[in-house]
Design a protein around this motif. Structure first.
Motif, PDB file in Angstrom:
ATOM      1  N   UNK A  64       0.819  -1.212   0.000  1.00 39.14           N
ATOM      2  CA  UNK A  64       0.000   0.000   0.000  1.00 39.14           C
ATOM      3  C   UNK A  64       0.851   1.259   0.000  1.00 39.14           C
ATOM      4  N   UNK A  65       0.363   2.271  -0.666  1.00 38.07           N
ATOM      5  CA  UNK A  65       1.060   3.547  -0.681  1.00 38.07           C
ATOM      6  C   UNK A  65       0.199   4.603  -0.013  1.00 38.07           C
ATOM      7  N   UNK A  66       0.776   5.333   0.897  1.00 36.84           N
ATOM      8  CA  UNK A  66       0.026   6.409   1.542  1.00 36.84           C
ATOM      9  C   UNK A  66       0.140   7.668   0.712  1.00 36.84           C
ATOM     10  N   UNK A  67       1.353   8.074   0.458  1.00 37.00           N
ATOM     11  CA  UNK A  67       1.572   9.241  -0.385  1.00 37.00           C
ATOM     12  C   UNK A  67       2.272   8.855  -1.681  1.00 37.00           C
ATOM     13  N   UNK A  68       2.677   7.598  -1.784  1.00 36.76           N
ATOM     14  CA  UNK A  68       3.359   7.127  -2.981  1.00 36.76           C
ATOM     15  C   UNK A  68       2.469   6.126  -3.706  1.00 36.76           C
ATOM     16  N   UNK A  69       2.984   5.604  -4.775  1.00 37.71           N
ATOM     17  CA  UNK A  69       2.254   4.648  -5.589  1.00 37.71           C
ATOM     18  C   UNK A  69       1.976   3.371  -4.815  1.00 37.71           C
ATOM     19  N   UNK A  70       0.764   2.869  -4.905  1.00 41.28           N
ATOM     20  CA  UNK A  70       0.404   1.595  -4.305  1.00 41.28           C
ATOM     21  C   UNK A  70       0.512   0.499  -5.345  1.00 41.28           C
ATOM     22  N   UNK A  71       0.704  -0.737  -4.895  1.00 42.52           N
ATOM     23  CA  UNK A  71       0.877  -1.856  -5.813  1.00 42.52           C
ATOM     24  C   UNK A  71       0.102  -3.064  -5.318  1.00 42.52           C
ATOM     25  N   UNK A  72      -0.622  -3.690  -6.226  1.00 45.13           N
ATOM     26  CA  UNK A  72      -1.280  -4.966  -5.954  1.00 45.13           C
ATOM     27  C   UNK A  72      -0.832  -5.920  -7.053  1.00 45.13           C
ATOM     28  N   UNK A  73      -0.337  -7.082  -6.640  1.00 40.63           N
ATOM     29  CA  UNK A  73       0.160  -8.084  -7.576  1.00 40.63           C
ATOM     30  C   UNK A  73      -0.569  -9.393  -7.303  1.00 40.63           C
ATOM     31  N   UNK A  74      -1.191  -9.957  -8.336  1.00 37.85           N
ATOM     32  CA  UNK A  74      -1.924 -11.215  -8.182  1.00 37.85           C
ATOM     33  C   UNK A  74      -1.278 -12.292  -9.034  1.00 37.85           C
ATOM     34  N   UNK A  75      -1.037 -13.442  -8.415  1.00 33.66           N
ATOM     35  CA  UNK A  75      -0.484 -14.599  -9.105  1.00 33.66           C
ATOM     36  C   UNK A  75      -1.514 -15.714  -9.102  1.00 33.66           C
ATOM     37  N   UNK A  76      -1.745 -16.320 -10.263  1.00 34.11           N
ATOM     38  CA  UNK A  76      -2.512 -17.555 -10.340  1.00 34.11           C
ATOM     39  C   UNK A  76      -1.497 -18.682 -10.184  1.00 34.11           C
ATOM     40  N   UNK A  77      -1.647 -19.486  -9.135  1.00 29.93           N
ATOM     41  CA  UNK A  77      -0.654 -20.510  -8.789  1.00 29.93           C
ATOM     42  C   UNK A  77      -1.283 -21.894  -8.926  1.00 29.93           C
ATOM     43  N   UNK A  78      -0.588 -22.789  -9.644  1.00 34.55           N
ATOM     44  CA  UNK A  78      -1.121 -24.147  -9.818  1.00 34.55           C
ATOM     45  C   UNK A  78      -0.722 -25.034  -8.637  1.00 34.55           C
TER      46      UNK A  78
END
Length: 160
Positions: free
Chosen positions: A47-61
């Protein structure tokens, strides 16, 4: 007249922000549902408060290999998920700070990927419990409460 005009602009901005926020949530839900159909989904966030936030999702087998990866990164509600093909085929258990895939990635992406790995492994072991972040207002209240407690403790020790 000027106050009315500013009020109309503020209400219009709020409505636009709400609509775009809902569109972003819909984008998240669609990507998550698509990845969920393929198997387990590991979600890493930075999470970013004043900066860029990032969410990364992986589909895992079942073997722990990443079949598909999608990432949303940005400051505004205009950010959308984009494929991250460099993670496809990697074993989520083998991701670490020194992994070659991170050479071309920024710090936020690295942190989100490592967060996804950490949460995935904790869920796999059965140890994961999601914690809700404390809002800044509650955080200030908590600090004031702790300060009050420490002052009371100091005065009570001094008077004994």
């Amino acid at each position: 007249m000027n106050i009315l005009f500013l009020g109309i602009i503020a209400i219009a901005a709020y409505i636009i922000q709400t609509c775009l926020g809902l569109k972003q949530i819909k984008n998240f839900s669609m990507v998550y549902a698509r990845l969920r159909k393929k198997g387990k989904v590991a979600i890493g966030r930075r999470p970013g408060k004043l900066t860029s936030g990032t969410i990364l999702m992986f589909s895992v087998n079942q073997m722990g290999l990443i079949d598909e990866a999608e990432m949303m990164q940005g400051i505004t509600i205009l950010a959308r998920f984009k494929p991250k093909k460099q993670f496809v085929g990697l074993n989520i258990r083998e991701l670490n700070e020194q992994h070659p895939v991170f050479e071309k990635e920024n710090r936020l992406t690295r942190q989100a990927a490592l967060n996804a790995k950490k949460i995935y492994l904790e869920v796999e072991k059965g140890n994961y419990q999601d914690t809700k972040p404390v809002s800044p207002v509650m955080n200030v209240g908590l600090h004031l409460s702790m300060l009050k407690q420490s002052i009371q403790t100091k005065f009570s020790k001094g008077s004994v």
